[in-house]
Write an enzyme that holds these catalytic residues in place. Structure first.
Site, PDB file in Angstrom:
ATOM      1  N   HIS A 135       0.869  -1.175   0.000  1.00 42.09           N
ATOM      2  CA  HIS A 135       0.000   0.000   0.000  1.00 42.09           C
ATOM      3  C   HIS A 135       0.913   1.234   0.000  1.00 42.09           C
ATOM      4  O   HIS A 135       2.044   1.179   0.495  1.00 42.09           O
ATOM      5  CB  HIS A 135      -0.827  -0.043   1.296  1.00 42.09           C
ATOM      6  CG  HIS A 135      -1.896   0.989   1.395  1.00 42.09           C
ATOM      7  ND1 HIS A 135      -1.648   2.263   1.860  1.00 42.09           N
ATOM      8  CD2 HIS A 135      -3.222   0.937   1.116  1.00 42.09           C
ATOM      9  CE1 HIS A 135      -2.783   2.951   1.859  1.00 42.09           C
ATOM     10  NE2 HIS A 135      -3.753   2.169   1.407  1.00 42.09           N
TER      11      HIS A 135
ATOM     12  N   LYS B 180     -10.630  -1.078  10.492  1.00 39.44           N
ATOM     13  CA  LYS B 180     -10.748  -2.254   9.627  1.00 39.44           C
ATOM     14  C   LYS B 180     -11.102  -3.504  10.430  1.00 39.44           C
ATOM     15  O   LYS B 180     -11.272  -4.575   9.878  1.00 39.44           O
ATOM     16  CB  LYS B 180      -9.442  -2.460   8.854  1.00 39.44           C
ATOM     17  CG  LYS B 180      -9.182  -1.310   7.857  1.00 39.44           C
ATOM     18  CD  LYS B 180      -8.076  -1.653   6.915  1.00 39.44           C
ATOM     19  CE  LYS B 180      -7.490  -0.457   6.210  1.00 39.44           C
ATOM     20  NZ  LYS B 180      -8.354   0.061   5.139  1.00 39.44           N
TER      21      LYS B 180
ATOM     22  N   CYS C  94      -4.877   2.517  -3.657  1.00 36.57           N
ATOM     23  CA  CYS C  94      -3.633   3.029  -3.042  1.00 36.57           C
ATOM     24  C   CYS C  94      -2.490   2.033  -3.236  1.00 36.57           C
ATOM     25  O   CYS C  94      -1.619   1.894  -2.358  1.00 36.57           O
ATOM     26  CB  CYS C  94      -3.804   3.364  -1.568  1.00 36.57           C
ATOM     27  SG  CYS C  94      -5.051   4.604  -1.263  1.00 36.57           S
TER      28      CYS C  94
ATOM     29  N   GLN D 275      -4.774  -5.426   6.652  1.00 37.01           N
ATOM     30  CA  GLN D 275      -5.790  -6.329   6.082  1.00 37.01           C
ATOM     31  C   GLN D 275      -5.694  -7.735   6.672  1.00 37.01           C
ATOM     32  O   GLN D 275      -6.297  -8.665   6.149  1.00 37.01           O
ATOM     33  CB  GLN D 275      -5.651  -6.397   4.552  1.00 37.01           C
ATOM     34  CG  GLN D 275      -5.790  -5.069   3.846  1.00 37.01           C
ATOM     35  CD  GLN D 275      -7.212  -4.493   3.921  1.00 37.01           C
ATOM     36  OE1 GLN D 275      -8.163  -5.168   4.330  1.00 37.01           O
ATOM     37  NE2 GLN D 275      -7.340  -3.235   3.532  1.00 37.01           N
TER      38      GLN D 275
ATOM     39  N   ASP E  89       2.834  -4.835   7.992  1.00 36.38           N
ATOM     40  CA  ASP E  89       1.621  -4.047   7.793  1.00 36.38           C
ATOM     41  C   ASP E  89       0.450  -5.031   7.857  1.00 36.38           C
ATOM     42  O   ASP E  89       0.203  -5.791   6.914  1.00 36.38           O
ATOM     43  CB  ASP E  89       1.685  -3.345   6.426  1.00 36.38           C
ATOM     44  CG  ASP E  89       0.360  -2.692   6.053  1.00 36.38           C
ATOM     45  OD1 ASP E  89      -0.631  -2.874   6.785  1.00 36.38           O
ATOM     46  OD2 ASP E  89       0.320  -2.012   5.013  1.00 36.38           O
TER      47      ASP E  89
HETATM   48  N1  C6P Z   1      -6.468   0.339   2.695  1.00 37.66           N
HETATM   49  C1  C6P Z   1      -8.328   0.044   1.174  1.00 37.66           C
HETATM   50  O1  C6P Z   1      -9.426   0.352   0.680  1.00 37.66           O
HETATM   51  P1  C6P Z   1      -5.170   3.494   7.131  1.00 37.66           P
HETATM   52  O2  C6P Z   1      -5.692   4.385   6.054  1.00 37.66           O
HETATM   53  O3  C6P Z   1      -3.988   4.097   7.832  1.00 37.66           O
HETATM   54  O4  C6P Z   1      -6.229   2.997   8.059  1.00 37.66           O
HETATM   55  O5  C6P Z   1      -4.654   2.155   6.408  1.00 37.66           O
HETATM   56  C2  C6P Z   1      -3.708   2.241   5.380  1.00 37.66           C
HETATM   57  C3  C6P Z   1      -3.466   0.902   4.784  1.00 37.66           C
HETATM   58  C4  C6P Z   1      -2.218   0.314   4.942  1.00 37.66           C
HETATM   59  N2  C6P Z   1      -1.958  -0.916   4.487  1.00 37.66           N
HETATM   60  C5  C6P Z   1      -2.890  -1.630   3.838  1.00 37.66           C
HETATM   61  C6  C6P Z   1      -2.561  -3.016   3.377  1.00 37.66           C
HETATM   62  C7  C6P Z   1      -4.159  -1.097   3.629  1.00 37.66           C
HETATM   63  O6  C6P Z   1      -5.075  -1.831   2.990  1.00 37.66           O
HETATM   64  C8  C6P Z   1      -4.455   0.206   4.083  1.00 37.66           C
HETATM   65  C9  C6P Z   1      -5.781   0.842   3.814  1.00 37.66           C
HETATM   66  C10 C6P Z   1      -7.794   0.821   2.342  1.00 37.66           C
HETATM   67  O7  C6P Z   1      -7.681  -0.900   0.726  1.00 37.66           O
HETATM   68  C11 C6P Z   1      -7.848   2.298   2.103  1.00 37.66           C
HETATM   69  S1  C6P Z   1      -6.756   2.799   0.830  1.00 37.66           S
END
Ligand code: C6P
Length: 419
Positions: free
Chosen positions: A136, A239, A377, A216, A213
């Site tokens: 991401h 999430k 992203c 997910q 990370d």
């Molecule tokens: N992915 C998606 O629709 P934040 O925004 O900080 O809560 O998470 C960022 C982030 C980091 N790593 C991974 C693997 C992610 O999937 C995400 C967030 C969302 O897939 C929003 S772009």
């Protein structure tokens, strides 16, 4: 009355019944464009159970005060609730101490925190960081920002056509200059579950720390940080059925002790004079300013909720839904699934022969179906497959096979209209 705290009725553990679970999420009863909401955008954010909503209302109605500062009743109460939430996070990921749990705004801030303190304390010109081709943007850009100040090299583990990392290529990237491996556990655009146990083991053979990370992964897989032996792990509350604006950075205590603070301000200090400041103990050293108290407590309730259902039940249910969705979507002529790794979790990305994903997303929205379309992203992933974007359906504990059927029907209608 401020002192009268509403106690929530303790619920019995769920035997897995998806209809009972759906009843816990009030938003799932919404009607969208005249159709019942079919929410399949859970990788972007999950919906919130009533228990989490109630916790936040209860906090602002009966418990609100600043924490770690006051000796009055409400401050002590809010502090206890906040620190209890930290213990819930610690237990959920089996960290060895609550000192290892830092509250942040989310995964993005957690990764930026590590990048920032590594930049301050460890990284020098010539050093290397390894990431993968399926990261991401929040695990790419923080490292590129350091490259504006220092000559560090980002080395990228390539992925194959199925969406698996090429492990042998990863091995070749490790060198004596590697200072960190920062890798996603589950890809948000491909659904791939990476072999992070193997990666961590290999990294540690070379004394290289690993940041995971888990944005997910935390809601779909059982995570035991001691078993994994990762050095850092980042995730977002929103999430995993918790509120937005709260997240976690787990870090091994020894490592966190050895690293400098991220931001300066209240709560993170021990003593301040104009000549010198000494810093607070862990985890407060990394939590400058007033924390997001209500949402940390809300996250604690979300973790309680998940634990009551049981991750084993959740994994079994979500695996069934993912398999059903994959098989159903594969049968649609003109639809191609992007990301066919052997081990996947809760995400199906797809493209059409001659329909742009944004048109697909808009059309399906009018059927009451919420999916995400775009690059998610992860623009380098789109480049890897030579596509501008995908449509992505992503599943959570409350989704059903009937909802997959609604998605499939919607897509068939879409194809008829566009062709
Ligand atoms: N992915 C998606 O629709 P934040 O925004 O900080 O809560 O998470 C960022 C982030 C980091 N790593 C991974 C693997 C992610 O999937 C995400 C967030 C969302 O897939 C929003 S772009």
């Amino acid at each position: 009355m401020a002192t009268e705290i509403v106690t929530q009725k303790k619920k019995e553990p769920h035997s897995f019944n998806v209809n009972e679970i759906r009843a816990d999420f009030p938003i799932l009863k919404e009607i969208v464009h005249g159709k019942p909401l079919c929410y399949l955008d859970n990788a972007a954010t999950t919906q919130k159970p009533q228990a989490v909503i109630d916790t936040i209302v209860k906090y602002y109605t009966h418990q609100n005060a600043n924490i770690h500062r006051g000796v009055h009743y409400l401050s002590e109460l809010a502090t206890k609730e906040f620190e209890d939430a930290r213990i819930k996070v610690k237990d959920f990921i089996n960290a060895s101490s609550e000192k290892e749990i830092i509250f942040t705004r989310g995964t993005t801030e957690s990764i930026n925190l590590v990048a920032n303190i590594f930049n301050k304390a460890i990284l020098k010109d010539g050093d290397e960081i390894i990431i993968s081709a399926m990261e991401h943007h929040s695990n790419i850009v923080p490292w590129q920002l350091i490259q504006e100040q220092k000559k560090i090299k980002l080395k990228i583990i390539p992925i194959d056509d199925n969406g698996d990392i090429i492990y042998d290529e990863f091995l070749k990237l490790i060198s004596e200059k590697t200072k960190l491996i920062s890798i996603v556990y589950v890809s948000n655009s491909l659904g791939t579950i990476n072999p992070i146990e193997k990666i961590i083991e290999e990294a540690h053979r070379h004394n290289i720390p690993v940041l995971i990370d888990a944005a997910q992964a935390i809601q779909h897989l059982k995570i035991d940080v001691q078993k994994l032996n990762c050095d850092f792990l980042a995730f977002s509350g929103h999430k995993i059925y918790g509120p937005t604006g709260i997240g976690v950075l787990y870090g091994k205590e020894k490592l966190l002790e050895s690293l400098p603070p991220f931001q300066g301000g209240g709560d993170m200090i021990s003593k301040v004079t104009f000549e010198k400041t000494t810093f607070n103990e862990l985890p407060y050293k990394f939590e400058a300013g007033t924390s997001n108290i209500a949402d940390a407590i809300g996250l604690g309730t979300a973790l309680d909720y998940i634990s009551r259902i049981g991750l084993d039940n959740i994994i079994a249910h979500e695996t069934k839904i993912l398999d059903y969705a994959t098989k159903s979507l594969m049968q649609i002529p003109g639809l191609k699934i992007i990301g066919q790794a052997k081990h996947k979790s809760s995400v199906v990305s797809f493209v059409f022969d001659n329909i742009h994903p944004h048109d697909a997303g808009t059309f399906l929205d009018f059927e009451g179906i919420a999916i995400r379309t775009g690059h998610h992203c992860t623009q380098p992933v789109m480049d890897r497959y030579n596509i501008p974007a995908t449509s992505r359906a992503s599943f959570a504990v409350y989704n059903t096979e009937e909802e997959v059927d609604i998605l499939v029907k919607g897509i068939i209608k879409l194809i008829e209209v566009f062709n």
